[in-house]
Design a protein around this motif. Structure first.
Motif, PDB file in Angstrom:
ATOM      1  N   MET A   1       0.889  -1.216  -0.193  1.00 24.13           N
ATOM      2  CA  MET A   1       0.011   0.086  -0.005  1.00 24.13           C
ATOM      3  C   MET A   1       0.872   1.286  -0.219  1.00 24.13           C
ATOM      4  N   ARG A   2       0.603   2.003  -1.013  1.00 21.09           N
ATOM      5  CA  ARG A   2       1.288   3.461  -1.229  1.00 21.09           C
ATOM      6  C   ARG A   2       0.596   4.593  -0.370  1.00 21.09           C
ATOM      7  N   ALA A   3       1.312   5.232   0.322  1.00 21.90           N
ATOM      8  CA  ALA A   3       0.692   6.479   0.790  1.00 21.90           C
ATOM      9  C   ALA A   3       0.976   7.604  -0.183  1.00 21.90           C
ATOM     10  N   GLN A   4      -0.121   8.445  -0.280  1.00 27.77           N
ATOM     11  CA  GLN A   4       0.161   9.597  -1.093  1.00 27.77           C
ATOM     12  C   GLN A   4       0.269  10.708  -0.271  1.00 27.77           C
ATOM     13  N   LEU A   5       1.019  11.634  -0.573  1.00 26.17           N
ATOM     14  CA  LEU A   5       1.549  12.906   0.082  1.00 26.17           C
ATOM     15  C   LEU A   5       0.204  14.032  -0.446  1.00 26.17           C
ATOM     16  N   GLY A   6      -0.067  14.792   0.560  1.00 24.14           N
ATOM     17  CA  GLY A   6      -1.057  15.847   0.195  1.00 24.14           C
ATOM     18  C   GLY A   6      -2.565  15.440   0.392  1.00 24.14           C
ATOM     19  N   ARG A   7      -2.750  13.951   0.296  1.00 22.20           N
ATOM     20  CA  ARG A   7      -4.080  13.598   0.222  1.00 22.20           C
ATOM     21  C   ARG A   7      -4.347  13.037   1.620  1.00 22.20           C
ATOM     22  N   PRO A   8      -5.516  13.251   2.238  1.00 22.75           N
ATOM     23  CA  PRO A   8      -5.774  12.990   3.547  1.00 22.75           C
ATOM     24  C   PRO A   8      -6.176  11.304   3.472  1.00 22.75           C
ATOM     25  N   SER A   9      -5.658  10.383   4.615  1.00 22.09           N
ATOM     26  CA  SER A   9      -6.103   9.014   4.655  1.00 22.09           C
ATOM     27  C   SER A   9      -7.781   9.078   4.987  1.00 22.09           C
ATOM     28  N   GLY A  10      -8.345   7.597   4.589  1.00 24.78           N
ATOM     29  CA  GLY A  10      -9.613   7.542   4.910  1.00 24.78           C
ATOM     30  C   GLY A  10     -10.008   7.948   6.227  1.00 24.78           C
ATOM     31  N   GLY A  11      -9.413   7.406   7.239  1.00 25.08           N
ATOM     32  CA  GLY A  11      -9.432   7.568   8.668  1.00 25.08           C
ATOM     33  C   GLY A  11      -9.523   9.074   9.068  1.00 25.08           C
ATOM     34  N   TRP A  12      -8.712   9.839   8.583  1.00 27.86           N
ATOM     35  CA  TRP A  12      -8.851  11.583   8.833  1.00 27.86           C
ATOM     36  C   TRP A  12     -10.222  11.886   7.870  1.00 27.86           C
ATOM     37  N   ARG A  13     -10.524  11.562   6.917  1.00 27.41           N
ATOM     38  CA  ARG A  13     -11.597  12.132   6.317  1.00 27.41           C
ATOM     39  C   ARG A  13     -12.838  11.778   7.295  1.00 27.41           C
ATOM     40  N   ARG A  14     -13.004  10.527   7.671  1.00 27.42           N
ATOM     41  CA  ARG A  14     -14.211   9.978   8.457  1.00 27.42           C
ATOM     42  C   ARG A  14     -14.113  10.845   9.983  1.00 27.42           C
ATOM     43  N   ALA A  15     -13.044  11.168  10.513  1.00 28.72           N
ATOM     44  CA  ALA A  15     -12.752  11.862  11.674  1.00 28.72           C
ATOM     45  C   ALA A  15     -13.298  13.317  11.366  1.00 28.72           C
ATOM     46  N   SER A  16     -12.779  13.745  10.163  1.00 26.80           N
ATOM     47  CA  SER A  16     -13.212  15.385   9.997  1.00 26.80           C
ATOM     48  C   SER A  16     -14.745  15.600   9.613  1.00 26.80           C
TER      49      SER A  16
END
Length: 172
Positions: A1-16
């Motif tokens: 799994m690759r992380a992308q810089l500048g894009r929030p993760s799914g967990g961050w979006r749910r918390a937001s």
């Protein structure tokens, strides 16, 4: 799994989203409290008007639920009289057909209608309907949930009536 810089993760979006939803809910609650609103409420003030005053009850004969042969009597009449006593209200009984009772609720000439209405009554979409706290059997012996009708939107009055019918503590 690759992380992308500048894009929030799914967990961050749910918390937001949860945080945003929480802030919106808090803002609405604060706004309503600031306006002096309480929920449930009666736009036409039915509960305040009948408390210590007069409760206008439409009744149509449907023995043994309601009987208007002489004085109104029956299981639902007894329940309404008990409810009225909790409000220190006098009852004005008004006889009519089911259609006339529903029209009376819609035009504001009645506060409550009883006639052995079922919870699947075809009149239900036109009025507010109590929860099915009164159970019994219909004329054919089939288990049935009976309800009462009140004017649409008078939710404080409806909640108080339901508390009386269901043997609950009033929520006021």
């Amino acid at each position: 799994m690759r992380a992308q810089l500048g894009r929030p993760s799914g967990g961050w979006r749910r918390a937001s989203r949860r945080l945003t939803l929480g802030l919106v809910s808090l803002s609405i609650g604060t706004l309503l409290a600031g306006c002096g609103m309480s929920i449930p409420t009666d736009p036409n003030g039915t509960l305040d008007r009948v408390t210590g005053g007069e409760l206008r009850v439409g009744v149509s004969s449907n023995p043994p639920r309601t009987d208007v042969a002489d004085q109104p009597s029956g299981i639902e009449v007894d329940a309404v009289e008990e409810f009225a006593s909790t409000l220190d209200a006098d009852i004005e009984w008004i006889e009519g057909s089911e259609a006339e009772l529903v029209e009376g609720l819609k035009n504001g000439s009645l506060d409550l209608a009883i006639a052995g209405f079922h919870d699947d009554s075809p009149w239900a979409p036109e009025v507010a309907v109590t929860r099915s706290c009164i159970r019994g059997t219909d004329a054919a012996g089939k288990p049935t949930n009976f309800v009462m009708f009140v004017p649409a939107g008078e939710n404080d009055f409806l909640t108080s009536l339901e508390a009386s019918l269901c043997d609950e503590e009033p929520k006021r």
